[in-house]
Design an enzyme around this catalytic site. Structure first.
Site, short mmCIF file in Angstrom:
data_model
loop_
_atom_site.label_atom_id
_atom_site.label_comp_id
_atom_site.label_asym_id
_atom_site.label_seq_id
_atom_site.Cartn_x
_atom_site.Cartn_y
_atom_site.Cartn_z
N HIS A 100 4.16 -1.79 11.77
CA HIS A 100 4.01 -1.08 10.48
C HIS A 100 4.99 -1.04 9.60
O HIS A 100 5.71 -0.18 9.40
CB HIS A 100 3.51 0.20 10.67
CG HIS A 100 2.84 0.92 9.50
ND1 HIS A 100 3.67 1.49 8.61
CD2 HIS A 100 1.51 1.14 9.28
CE1 HIS A 100 2.74 2.13 7.51
NE2 HIS A 100 1.64 1.86 8.05
N ILE A 106 7.94 0.70 7.32
CA ILE A 106 7.37 1.84 6.54
C ILE A 106 6.93 2.89 7.60
O ILE A 106 6.11 2.57 8.29
CB ILE A 106 6.40 1.60 5.42
CG1 ILE A 106 6.97 0.85 4.48
CG2 ILE A 106 6.06 3.06 4.83
CD1 ILE A 106 6.05 0.39 3.30
N GLY A 109 2.24 7.39 7.01
CA GLY A 109 2.06 8.65 6.40
C GLY A 109 1.59 9.77 7.54
O GLY A 109 1.88 10.87 7.41
N VAL A 110 0.53 9.16 8.42
CA VAL A 110 0.10 9.88 9.40
C VAL A 110 1.24 10.44 10.30
O VAL A 110 1.00 11.71 10.98
CB VAL A 110 -1.21 9.45 10.12
CG1 VAL A 110 -2.37 9.22 9.14
CG2 VAL A 110 -0.68 8.02 10.85
N GLU A 114 2.41 14.13 11.08
CA GLU A 114 2.56 14.61 12.58
C GLU A 114 3.90 15.39 12.69
O GLU A 114 4.07 16.34 13.46
CB GLU A 114 2.31 13.45 13.62
CG GLU A 114 2.70 13.76 14.92
CD GLU A 114 1.64 14.85 15.71
OE1 GLU A 114 2.03 15.46 16.68
OE2 GLU A 114 0.63 15.14 15.21
#
Length: 197
Positions: A100, A106, A109-110, A114
């Site tokens: 990723h 990057i 976002g998750v 978290e």
């Protein structure tokens, strides 16, 4: 709050100390020259007033998360039962950067959400009715907004606030925000957690 402001200003202050590079003609032996150089000692001193409330080893005693899913490196502000400020140093060695994305890493976002959830867990797992090392499950998340990418080399400074705690049912609600270099990168209006029984 004073410590948080100090940390947030640190990154932007450090940028002011960073060497300014100037291009020179290709005929010179160097393509860039530094106009100023502050040095590691002075830049490092910008964070000397920050105190660590929970070290990474102490966090391991509270949270069950382990590599590669431990996403809080230290806690620098803490108000029992209410809120905390924590730090995640994002490095290119993070497992998720393998996919990723290989050519443009990057932080997903998750994973940012978290990390905020784990910081909330540090607060919740020290409240009445919860035991350190217990497992909190995500029961819901609402109002997530990402403002800019988080990349290797960033220091993610996170803040969470517990809005509700029901010890009888093991339910918690929290809000969270995270910053890089003083700029907001992610905010969550509400995270809901359920303590595993």
């Amino acid at each position: 709050m004073k410590l948080l402001l100090s940390l947030l200003l640190t990154a932007s202050s450090a940028m002011a100390f960073m060497p300014r590079m100037t291009s020179v003609s290709s005929s010179s032996s160097s393509t860039q020259l530094a106009e100023s150089f502050t040095g590691a000692k002075d830049i490092s001193a910008l964070t000397k007033d920050l105190k660590t409330v929970f070290t990474t080893e102490q966090i391991d005693e509270i949270l069950p998360h382990r590599y590669p899913f431990a996403l809080v490196d230290k806690v620098i502000e803490y108000e029992a039962g209410k809120r905390a400020v924590g730090v995640k140093c994002v490095t290119k060695n993070e497992e998720f950067f393998n996919g990723h994305f290989p050519s443009r890493p990057i932080m997903p976002g998750v994973m940012q959400v978290e990390a905020l959830a784990q910081l909330a867990g540090i607060v919740c797992l020290q409240m009445e009715g919860a035991a350190p090392g217990a497992v909190f499950f995500f029961a819901g998340v609402d109002g997530v907004k990402w403002k800019k990418p988080v990349v290797p080399g960033d220091t993610l400074v996170m803040e969470v606030e517990i809005k509700k705690w029901n010890a009888k049912f093991g339910l918690a609600k929290a809000t969270g925000k995270a910053y890089v270099d003083g700029g907001l990168v992610v905010e969550v209006d509400e995270m809901t957690f359920a303590l595993a029984k």
